[in-house]
Design a protein around this motif. Sequence first.
Motif, PDB file in Angstrom:
ATOM      1  N   LEU A 294       0.815  -1.209   0.000  1.00 25.79           N
ATOM      2  CA  LEU A 294       0.000   0.000   0.000  1.00 25.79           C
ATOM      3  C   LEU A 294       0.850   1.261   0.000  1.00 25.79           C
ATOM      4  CD1 LEU A 294      -2.726  -1.045   2.595  1.00 25.79           C
ATOM      5  CD2 LEU A 294      -3.028  -0.824   0.116  1.00 25.79           C
ATOM      6  N   TRP A 295       1.967   1.256   0.715  1.00 21.74           N
ATOM      7  CA  TRP A 295       2.752   2.490   0.854  1.00 21.74           C
ATOM      8  C   TRP A 295       4.133   2.441   0.221  1.00 21.74           C
ATOM      9  CZ3 TRP A 295       1.348  -0.287   5.395  1.00 21.74           C
ATOM     10  CH2 TRP A 295       2.381  -0.999   5.994  1.00 21.74           C
ATOM     11  N   MET A 296       4.552   1.293  -0.253  1.00 30.31           N
ATOM     12  CA  MET A 296       5.828   1.223  -0.963  1.00 30.31           C
ATOM     13  C   MET A 296       5.652   1.733  -2.391  1.00 30.31           C
ATOM     14  SD  MET A 296       8.078   0.240   1.191  1.00 30.31           S
ATOM     15  CE  MET A 296       9.494  -0.386   0.281  1.00 30.31           C
ATOM     16  N   PRO A 297       6.758   2.062  -3.091  1.00 32.13           N
ATOM     17  CA  PRO A 297       6.650   2.565  -4.469  1.00 32.13           C
ATOM     18  C   PRO A 297       6.002   1.546  -5.408  1.00 32.13           C
ATOM     19  CG  PRO A 297       8.827   3.026  -3.559  1.00 32.13           C
ATOM     20  CD  PRO A 297       8.147   2.117  -2.585  1.00 32.13           C
ATOM     21  N   PRO A 298       5.444   2.006  -6.510  1.00 35.87           N
ATOM     22  CA  PRO A 298       4.744   1.096  -7.436  1.00 35.87           C
ATOM     23  C   PRO A 298       5.620  -0.028  -7.974  1.00 35.87           C
ATOM     24  CG  PRO A 298       4.214   3.370  -7.940  1.00 35.87           C
ATOM     25  CD  PRO A 298       5.305   3.410  -6.918  1.00 35.87           C
ATOM     26  N   ASP A 299       6.936   0.214  -8.106  1.00 41.05           N
ATOM     27  CA  ASP A 299       7.812  -0.818  -8.659  1.00 41.05           C
ATOM     28  C   ASP A 299       8.383  -1.749  -7.594  1.00 41.05           C
ATOM     29  OD1 ASP A 299       9.352   1.110  -7.483  1.00 41.05           O
ATOM     30  OD2 ASP A 299      10.789   1.319  -9.135  1.00 41.05           O
ATOM     31  N   TRP A 300       7.987  -1.575  -6.330  1.00 36.20           N
ATOM     32  CA  TRP A 300       8.498  -2.433  -5.257  1.00 36.20           C
ATOM     33  C   TRP A 300       7.910  -3.826  -5.367  1.00 36.20           C
ATOM     34  CZ3 TRP A 300       6.008  -4.717  -0.897  1.00 36.20           C
ATOM     35  CH2 TRP A 300       6.888  -5.263   0.038  1.00 36.20           C
ATOM     36  N   GLU A 301       8.768  -4.833  -5.199  1.00 35.27           N
ATOM     37  CA  GLU A 301       8.322  -6.217  -5.232  1.00 35.27           C
ATOM     38  C   GLU A 301       8.724  -6.923  -3.947  1.00 35.27           C
ATOM     39  OE1 GLU A 301       9.605  -8.239  -8.720  1.00 35.27           O
ATOM     40  OE2 GLU A 301       8.671  -6.818 -10.108  1.00 35.27           O
ATOM     41  N   ARG A 302       7.839  -7.710  -3.431  1.00 34.63           N
ATOM     42  CA  ARG A 302       8.107  -8.417  -2.198  1.00 34.63           C
ATOM     43  C   ARG A 302       9.024  -9.606  -2.444  1.00 34.63           C
ATOM     44  NH1 ARG A 302       3.653 -11.412   0.602  1.00 34.63           N
ATOM     45  NH2 ARG A 302       2.344 -10.393  -0.956  1.00 34.63           N
ATOM     46  N   THR A 303       9.967  -9.788  -1.538  1.00 34.52           N
ATOM     47  CA  THR A 303      10.861 -10.951  -1.596  1.00 34.52           C
ATOM     48  C   THR A 303      10.612 -11.821  -0.376  1.00 34.52           C
ATOM     49  OG1 THR A 303      12.651  -9.868  -0.361  1.00 34.52           O
ATOM     50  CG2 THR A 303      12.608  -9.532  -2.758  1.00 34.52           C
ATOM     51  N   ASP A 304      11.261 -12.961  -0.339  1.00 33.47           N
ATOM     52  CA  ASP A 304      11.078 -13.871   0.798  1.00 33.47           C
ATOM     53  C   ASP A 304      11.489 -13.221   2.111  1.00 33.47           C
ATOM     54  OD1 ASP A 304      10.199 -15.799  -0.920  1.00 33.47           O
ATOM     55  OD2 ASP A 304      12.153 -16.768  -1.146  1.00 33.47           O
ATOM     56  N   LYS A 305      12.475 -12.293   2.042  1.00 34.50           N
ATOM     57  CA  LYS A 305      12.960 -11.607   3.245  1.00 34.50           C
ATOM     58  C   LYS A 305      11.952 -10.592   3.759  1.00 34.50           C
ATOM     59  CE  LYS A 305      17.852 -12.141   2.094  1.00 34.50           C
ATOM     60  NZ  LYS A 305      19.131 -11.418   1.841  1.00 34.50           N
ATOM     61  N   ASP A 306      11.066 -10.151   2.875  1.00 31.84           N
ATOM     62  CA  ASP A 306      10.071  -9.157   3.271  1.00 31.84           C
ATOM     63  C   ASP A 306       8.856  -9.807   3.919  1.00 31.84           C
ATOM     64  OD1 ASP A 306      11.472  -6.882   2.254  1.00 31.84           O
ATOM     65  OD2 ASP A 306      10.921  -7.560   0.246  1.00 31.84           O
TER      66      ASP A 306
END
Length: 306
Positions: A294-306
């Motif tokens: 919701l609040w990260m930039p549009p190009d942010w992608e979640r990784t296993d560490k997140d």
Amino acid sequence: MIDMMTAMLRESGLLEMWAWLSGWLALDARQLIFMVATPMFIAVTVWEYRRIRHDARLMDVGEAFRNFGLGAGYQLTELLFAGIIAFPVYALVYHYRLLDLELTWLTGLLVLIGVDICFYLMHRSSHRMRWFWAAHVVHHSSERMNFSTAMRQNATNIFNGNWVFYLPLALIGFNPVWIGVAYAMSLVYQFFIHTTLVGRLHPWVELIFNTPSHHRVHHGRNPAYIDQNYGGVLIVWDRLLGTFVPEDERNPPEYGITRQIHSNNLLRLWTHEYVDLFRDMRRPGAVMSRLKHLWMPPDWERTDKD
């Protein structure tokens, strides 16, 4: 609760003002300005069309009509829902205002500047926070830059909540009606910077104001242009905060978004980024990690560490 809200509205003087404004076809001050300006927008768009109609890279008649349709949807939802969603919140904040300000040439100028600062913050957030980008993306999804592109707005804006960025002005003591009028005037100005027909203006104008040259950069998806030149009327906030990039004739803007959507469906144009956002949030993971979308930039992608 309703009685308390009504009492606060009456005490602040906004109840009478709202009744007066809504008496004209149930329009608030912003909508009155937009309604008056729309025929001018259409006339200027027709004038521009006659000059660029032979270049498909600059003008597509079907898209121009869709852009005005998108703008009409935006105006309709603002007209129907701003009074029951945003206005009560502004009335509540204004009730607890820090100062009692009268309308003078000085406070009028200050509210114009204040709205422009808030617009910069809102606009920058609309590019760097995906929730706000989900509403704003439709404005950038055209691969052409012309006056009709300015009308390319999202009908979900009032629900998206970007109006909260202007609440500090009401808390200071600026009347919400003044804020709405200043905001509408800013958008009218910004309509005229959506064009390729105007080159660079006098250096002093380019130094202080947002111009067609500056705004073409903002709409460019070139790597050097992405997320730059957020200003509304003034470009000075970009210059001060490090988000200003001048237009480079050797690197003409390529318009559109990095993940371009090709659709003529107004509903899909309004909602496609919301669909992608909630799809990404549904992916398995910790609740906080999923909410980050919701609040990260549009190009942010979640990784296993997140």
